[in-house]
Design a protein around this motif. Structure first.
Motif, PDB file in Angstrom:
ATOM      1  N   LEU A   1       0.837  -1.197   0.000  1.00 33.50           N
ATOM      2  CA  LEU A   1       0.000   0.000   0.000  1.00 33.50           C
ATOM      3  C   LEU A   1       0.875   1.251   0.000  1.00 33.50           C
ATOM      4  O   LEU A   1       2.056   1.190   0.322  1.00 33.50           O
ATOM      5  CB  LEU A   1      -0.900   0.033   1.241  1.00 33.50           C
TER       6      LEU A   1
ATOM      7  N   LEU B   1      -2.881   0.784  -3.915  1.00 35.34           N
ATOM      8  CA  LEU B   1      -2.628  -0.629  -3.612  1.00 35.34           C
ATOM      9  C   LEU B   1      -2.034  -1.286  -4.852  1.00 35.34           C
ATOM     10  O   LEU B   1      -2.556  -1.110  -5.952  1.00 35.34           O
ATOM     11  CB  LEU B   1      -3.963  -1.293  -3.245  1.00 35.34           C
TER      12      LEU B   1
ATOM     13  N   CYS C   1      -2.893   2.972   4.435  1.00 28.60           N
ATOM     14  CA  CYS C   1      -1.990   3.289   3.317  1.00 28.60           C
ATOM     15  C   CYS C   1      -0.787   4.118   3.772  1.00 28.60           C
ATOM     16  O   CYS C   1       0.261   4.104   3.138  1.00 28.60           O
ATOM     17  CB  CYS C   1      -2.744   4.025   2.207  1.00 28.60           C
TER      18      CYS C   1
END
Ligand code: ZN
Ligand code: ZN
Length: 410
Positions: free
Chosen positions: A44, A362, A381
């Motif tokens: 991520l 991602l 993230c």
């Protein structure tokens, strides 16, 4: 080894903490088992489509993510809209976005003419094309819903032209502004066009019928977003030596994809609106992946929910996207594929527009060095292995994992 690639853009994906969702973002709140599983298997990060803090338009953001400098390439929205509805344009054409609108006693009372249907708009556009005569050649066609596209042939040098859209209802149309002599000529043509089109529309049978039904009539045109041919130095497909297809419904994004060399597909039922058939898109991606090296999948309604400040709707749309992604992942060989999922920009509900916040990213598939993240969401993230990158680096990262990059140096 060579792998295939899929870039999935959930339009306006990023958001800010939302009180109604217990302080979570829509992506964090949504039930997304498929994307969470991919987050565990992949890496991520956060990406800034153009630069941190700069709200990007969907067109400029897509250009940036596909590796083009939007400050060098971008020459207005209208041109992408025109490409997106399938028109073939010349370098010296000038294109505009148009809304069918309602005018009463000189006042714009509905900027979208009661959101007239695509069929109605197409028929009205046809009547205008057939009955309006201008000193220059023009093309006028319906797009989706109340939207249409106008192209003035050979008028590109007059691109410094404003708009007549007041952007709010209850006001008269805005006066077209111009930046130089060339654009002054364009303004004169546009004024003539708007007036003649108004006469055609006023008594058109579709509007007579709408009047009887008590619906707002589509009797006026609001014109904006002048655009000319983008300055694309090399097509994406040539630069990366890939066969590339795009699965897109939204005209603007279709136009960007066409401009950089993608073959564009819109499966039946894919509308770009809340009612879009996400599964039809998923199936198209799986099918196209057999013939193509690189697929770009665009999903629009996440952005609309942000503009509408409707967190629950955004959650629902993200969940629908998750099912779409689940179907794709189940149907392909992930070890031989690289998938990237991100947005083109953030559209936070509280802003009701695009913001400069970074966007969740991602990347998953063969060769990816998985990090320790657990689920797909803005804050997860922040601790991902990609870190924070500019939008323009996403494609090189994917292409490198796909085995499509060339070494620099010996
Ligand atoms: Zn967008
Ligand atoms: Zn938007």
């Amino acid at each position: 080894m060579k792998r295939k690639g899929i870039l999935i853009i959930l339009d306006g994906l990023g958001d800010r903490p939302i009180e109604e969702l217990g302080g979570k973002t829509a992506l964090e709140y949504a039930n997304t088992p498929n994307m969470d599983k991919l987050a565990k298997m992949g890496i991520l990060g956060q990406q800034d489509p153009i630069v941190p803090g700069k709200p990007a338009g969907s067109d400029t953001a897509h250009l940036a993510i596909f590796g083009y400098d939007p400050y060098q390439t971008y020459r207005g929205r209208g041109f992408f809209e025109a490409l997106g509805v399938g028109l073939d344009l010349d370098e010296d054409d000038l294109a505009f976005r148009v809304n069918f609108a309602t005018i009463e006693n000189g006042i714009i009372t509905d900027r979208r003419a009661g959101r007239i249907s695509t069929e109605e708009a197409h028929e009205l556009a046809k009547a205008i094309q057939e009955n309006v005569k201008l000193p220059v050649e023009f093309i006028f066609v319906g797009a989706t819903g109340h939207r249409a596209v106008l192209v003035l042939k050979g008028m590109a040098s007059g691109y410094k032209v404003g708009e007549n859209d007041p952007h709010v209802e209850g006001k008269p149309p805005h006066e077209f502004e111009y930046g130089d002599e060339e654009s002054k000529k364009v303004v004169e043509i546009l004024e003539e066009f708007v007036e003649k089109a108004h006469k055609v529309l006023e008594h058109h049978q579709i509007n007579e019928k709408r009047k009887k039904e008590g619906k707002p009539v589509a009797n006026y045109l609001l014109i904006r977003g002048a655009g000319t041919y983008p300055n694309i130095p090399m097509k994406f497909t040539k630069q990366w030596k890939v066969k590339a297809a795009a699965v897109v419904a939204t005209a603007l994004v279709k136009g960007v994809a066409r401009a950089i060399g993608f073959d564009v597909y819109t499966p039946e039922g894919a509308t770009g609106e809340y009612n879009t058939d996400a599964m039809a898109k998923a199936k198209a991606v799986v099918e196209l992946l057999k013939d193509y090296d690189f697929i770009f999948l665009h999903f629009k309604p996440t952005d609309a929910a942000g503009h509408d400040n409707n967190p629950k709707k955004k959650v629902e749309m993200i969940e629908r996207a998750d099912e779409m992604i689940g179907y794709i992942v189940e149907s392909i060989d992930l070890e031989n594929t690289v998938i990237a999922i991100t947005g083109d920009h953030s559209t936070p509900c509280e802003v009701k527009n695009h913001s400069g916040d970074p966007v969740p990213l991602l990347i998953v598939g063969g060769g990816v060095r998985a990090d320790y993240t657990e689920s797909f969401g803005e804050r997860e993230c922040m601790r991902g292995g990609i870190g924070r990158v500019r939008g323009k680096y996403i494609v090189p990262i994917i292409m490198d994992l796909m085995g499509r990059t060339e070494k620099f140096g010996a």
